[in-house]
Design a protein around this motif. Structure first.
Motif, mmCIF file in Angstrom:
data_model
loop_
_atom_site.group_PDB
_atom_site.id
_atom_site.type_symbol
_atom_site.label_atom_id
_atom_site.label_comp_id
_atom_site.label_asym_id
_atom_site.label_seq_id
_atom_site.Cartn_x
_atom_site.Cartn_y
_atom_site.Cartn_z
ATOM 1 N N LEU A 1 20.009 90.463 106.052
ATOM 2 C CA LEU A 1 18.828 91.190 105.604
ATOM 3 C C LEU A 1 18.537 90.905 104.131
ATOM 4 C CD1 LEU A 1 17.099 93.248 107.307
ATOM 5 C CD2 LEU A 1 18.085 95.019 105.847
ATOM 6 N N HIS A 2 19.577 90.843 103.313
ATOM 7 C CA HIS A 2 19.399 90.585 101.884
ATOM 8 C C HIS A 2 18.842 89.183 101.632
ATOM 9 C CE1 HIS A 2 22.609 93.848 100.829
ATOM 10 N NE2 HIS A 2 21.466 94.357 101.244
ATOM 11 N N VAL A 3 19.280 88.209 102.417
ATOM 12 C CA VAL A 3 18.759 86.850 102.275
ATOM 13 C C VAL A 3 17.291 86.795 102.687
ATOM 14 C CG1 VAL A 3 18.902 84.525 103.245
ATOM 15 C CG2 VAL A 3 20.972 85.657 102.440
ATOM 16 N N ILE A 4 16.956 87.447 103.791
ATOM 17 C CA ILE A 4 15.563 87.466 104.248
ATOM 18 C C ILE A 4 14.666 88.152 103.225
ATOM 19 C CG2 ILE A 4 14.002 88.433 105.980
ATOM 20 C CD1 ILE A 4 16.268 88.059 108.029
ATOM 21 N N GLY A 5 15.173 89.217 102.614
ATOM 22 C CA GLY A 5 14.381 89.970 101.650
ATOM 23 C C GLY A 5 14.434 89.450 100.238
ATOM 24 N N ALA A 6 15.027 88.280 100.018
ATOM 25 C CA ALA A 6 15.100 87.635 98.698
ATOM 26 C C ALA A 6 15.859 88.489 97.689
ATOM 27 C CB ALA A 6 13.704 87.302 98.173
ATOM 28 N N MET A 7 16.773 89.325 98.178
ATOM 29 C CA MET A 7 17.656 90.065 97.277
ATOM 30 C C MET A 7 18.924 89.273 96.984
ATOM 31 S SD MET A 7 17.304 94.058 98.434
ATOM 32 C CE MET A 7 17.747 93.816 100.162
ATOM 33 N N ASP A 8 19.158 88.243 97.771
ATOM 34 C CA ASP A 8 20.308 87.363 97.568
ATOM 35 C C ASP A 8 19.906 85.964 98.006
ATOM 36 O OD1 ASP A 8 22.832 86.565 96.892
ATOM 37 O OD2 ASP A 8 23.870 87.687 98.469
ATOM 38 N N ARG A 9 20.568 84.958 97.433
ATOM 39 C CA ARG A 9 20.279 83.569 97.788
ATOM 40 C C ARG A 9 21.332 83.053 98.764
ATOM 41 N NH1 ARG A 9 16.735 80.901 94.154
ATOM 42 N NH2 ARG A 9 16.282 82.089 92.246
ATOM 43 N N PRO A 10 20.927 82.265 99.743
ATOM 44 C CA PRO A 10 21.931 81.659 100.616
ATOM 45 C C PRO A 10 22.682 80.564 99.879
ATOM 46 C CG PRO A 10 19.767 80.776 101.133
ATOM 47 C CD PRO A 10 19.549 81.857 100.106
ATOM 48 N N THR A 11 23.890 80.290 100.337
ATOM 49 C CA THR A 11 24.651 79.169 99.784
ATOM 50 C C THR A 11 24.082 77.843 100.262
ATOM 51 O OG1 THR A 11 26.614 80.579 99.818
ATOM 52 C CG2 THR A 11 26.973 78.209 99.577
ATOM 53 N N ALA A 12 23.594 77.821 101.498
ATOM 54 C CA ALA A 12 23.009 76.613 102.067
ATOM 55 C C ALA A 12 21.948 77.005 103.072
ATOM 56 C CB ALA A 12 24.077 75.752 102.739
ATOM 57 N N GLY A 13 21.017 76.080 103.326
ATOM 58 C CA GLY A 13 19.977 76.321 104.309
ATOM 59 C C GLY A 13 18.636 76.665 103.687
ATOM 60 N N GLU A 14 17.671 76.903 104.530
ATOM 61 C CA GLU A 14 16.298 77.164 104.093
ATOM 62 C C GLU A 14 15.817 78.497 104.646
ATOM 63 O OE1 GLU A 14 12.005 74.832 103.787
ATOM 64 O OE2 GLU A 14 13.535 74.136 105.202
ATOM 65 N N VAL A 15 15.168 79.280 103.781
ATOM 66 C CA VAL A 15 14.609 80.572 104.157
ATOM 67 C C VAL A 15 13.106 80.540 103.885
ATOM 68 C CG1 VAL A 15 14.632 83.071 103.749
ATOM 69 C CG2 VAL A 15 16.758 81.742 103.553
ATOM 70 N N SER B 1 23.577 79.630 105.534
ATOM 71 C CA SER B 1 24.943 80.109 105.348
ATOM 72 C C SER B 1 25.037 80.852 104.023
ATOM 73 C CB SER B 1 25.938 78.941 105.339
ATOM 74 O OG SER B 1 25.966 78.291 106.589
ATOM 75 N N LYS B 2 25.936 81.822 103.991
ATOM 76 C CA LYS B 2 26.245 82.539 102.749
ATOM 77 C C LYS B 2 27.747 82.647 102.641
ATOM 78 C CE LYS B 2 25.597 84.819 98.970
ATOM 79 N NZ LYS B 2 25.016 84.160 97.773
ATOM 80 N N ILE B 3 28.300 82.036 101.595
ATOM 81 C CA ILE B 3 29.740 81.981 101.411
ATOM 82 C C ILE B 3 30.098 82.593 100.061
ATOM 83 C CG2 ILE B 3 31.756 80.470 101.247
ATOM 84 C CD1 ILE B 3 30.262 78.468 102.994
ATOM 85 N N LYS C 1 32.932 83.734 104.727
ATOM 86 C CA LYS C 1 31.657 83.291 105.292
ATOM 87 C C LYS C 1 30.897 84.506 105.796
ATOM 88 C CE LYS C 1 32.412 78.563 106.900
ATOM 89 N NZ LYS C 1 32.426 77.694 108.103
ATOM 90 N N ALA C 2 29.996 85.021 104.979
ATOM 91 C CA ALA C 2 29.203 86.169 105.406
ATOM 92 C C ALA C 2 28.164 85.752 106.441
ATOM 93 C CB ALA C 2 28.513 86.812 104.200
ATOM 94 N N LEU C 3 27.575 84.559 106.266
ATOM 95 C CA LEU C 3 26.624 83.991 107.227
ATOM 96 C C LEU C 3 27.059 82.562 107.508
ATOM 97 C CD1 LEU C 3 23.264 85.235 105.651
ATOM 98 C CD2 LEU C 3 24.548 86.289 107.533
ATOM 99 N N ASP C 4 26.986 82.175 108.780
ATOM 100 C CA ASP C 4 27.571 80.890 109.174
ATOM 101 C C ASP C 4 26.585 80.090 110.022
ATOM 102 O OD1 ASP C 4 29.257 78.823 109.736
ATOM 103 O OD2 ASP C 4 30.721 79.991 110.882
ATOM 104 N N GLY C 5 25.693 79.343 109.349
ATOM 105 C CA GLY C 5 24.772 78.438 110.045
ATOM 106 C C GLY C 5 23.757 79.138 110.914
ATOM 107 N N ILE C 6 23.009 80.075 110.337
ATOM 108 C CA ILE C 6 22.049 80.874 111.099
ATOM 109 C C ILE C 6 20.728 80.125 111.248
ATOM 110 C CG2 ILE C 6 20.685 82.996 111.119
ATOM 111 C CD1 ILE C 6 23.575 83.589 111.583
ATOM 112 N N ASN C 7 20.217 80.054 112.481
ATOM 113 C CA ASN C 7 18.857 79.608 112.768
ATOM 114 C C ASN C 7 18.150 80.741 113.515
ATOM 115 O OD1 ASN C 7 18.443 76.585 112.093
ATOM 116 N ND2 ASN C 7 20.480 76.675 113.014
#
Length: 289
Positions: A97-111, A57-59, A68-74
């Motif tokens: 895309l930014h979370v996958i590319g390590a340009m931003d950190r998620p608020t919760a979850g594992e990448v 998730s990204k909040i 909520k930009a991302l909401d519980g993505i698997n």
């Protein structure tokens, strides 16, 4: 193979559905609890994966507003092949895309990308990770205006400690492979939009990353040139993973797999899709690079 993912395939993880893991230095915004980061969508792909997202998730907090930009993505994405990430403006596709590319950190979850968990890495470690693991292609090309095509492609290798002769040799090879062998010494202003994007693609390949992330790579191009760029990315995807963000459905159909996103959740435009697509593990043609 039906390329469209569906959102009703059960759960990939054995953790409780209300599990949410805070990562990095971030904490949940005020008024947001762990239950707001529950996984909502699961996508299966039973082949070796280069990307695994778990309950991501990204909040954002904008004043009193919680977004909520991302909401519980698997999501899992396999080694090699082209994945189109499709959604309207504001759907969360660029945030993903930014979370996958390590340009931003998620608020919760594992990448996990290329076998590496990004959750607890320092900023310096993430910078090193991006240089070695991910190649980026942007809508606006983002070439250095005072450098020629050859120098633009050489630059990432310089940051990665590659010797000058080796940098020059590989940059020439890559520009030749994208059809720009005769434009090595041209600066961005002397190139067409399609040529600039091909330089950007060559630059993304400079350090031979296993993952290419392209954010609306045809957004500034005419339809004919855009088709050519997608076909080039498709060819590159024969030997590495390419994720393309787009809102153009016809171009998305060129991908091996289409993932739809709406309101920060993975969803489907085809509710009649088969519950389990065949794995994308067929033999590929000769590598492009």
């Amino acid at each position: 193979m039906n390329k469209t993912d569906t959102s009703d395939r059960g759960t990939l993880l054995t953790r409780p559905r209300n599990h949410a893991r805070a990562v990095g230095r971030e904490s949940l915004p005020a008024g947001v609890s762990a239950k707001d980061c529950r996984p909502t969508t699961t996508h299966y792909l039973a082949v070796p994966s280069v990307i695994a997202l778990r309950d991501v998730s990204k909040i954002y907090q904008r004043g009193a507003q919680v977004v909520k930009a991302l909401d519980g993505i698997n999501l899992t994405v396999p080694e090699r092949g082209m994945v189109a990430l499709v959604g309207a403006s504001g759907s969360g596709k660029s945030s993903l895309l930014h979370v996958i590319g390590a340009m931003d950190r998620p608020t919760a979850g594992e990448v996990i990308v290329a076998g590496q968990s990004l959750s607890a890495r320092s900023e310096a470690s993430l910078t090193s990770f991006r240089r070695q693991t991910v190649g980026f292609v942007f809508q606006s090309f983002n070439l250095i205006p005072n450098l020629d095509a050859l120098e633009n492609v050489m630059l990432p290798m310089e940051f990665n400690g590659v010797a000058r002769d080796a940098r020059r040799r590989r940059a020439k090879e890559l520009l030749s492979r994208v059809g720009l062998a005769q434009r090595l010494n041209h600066k961005p202003r002397e190139l067409s939009g399609g040529e600039q994007q091909r330089v950007a693609i060559a630059r993304a390949l400079a350090n031979d990353p296993p993952l290419i992330l392209a954010d609306e790579p045809t957004g500034n191009l005419d339809s004919k040139t855009g088709q050519m760029i997608y076909e080039l990315l498709k060819e590159i995807a024969t030997e590495r993973t390419v994720i393309v963000v787009t809102h153009a459905e016809p171009l998305a159909q060129l991908a091996d797999r289409i993932v739809y996103i709406k309101d920060g959740r993975l969803t489907s435009h085809d509710e009649s899709a088969a519950p389990h697509d065949p794995p994308l593990n067929q033999e590929r043609s000769k590598p492009y690079v």
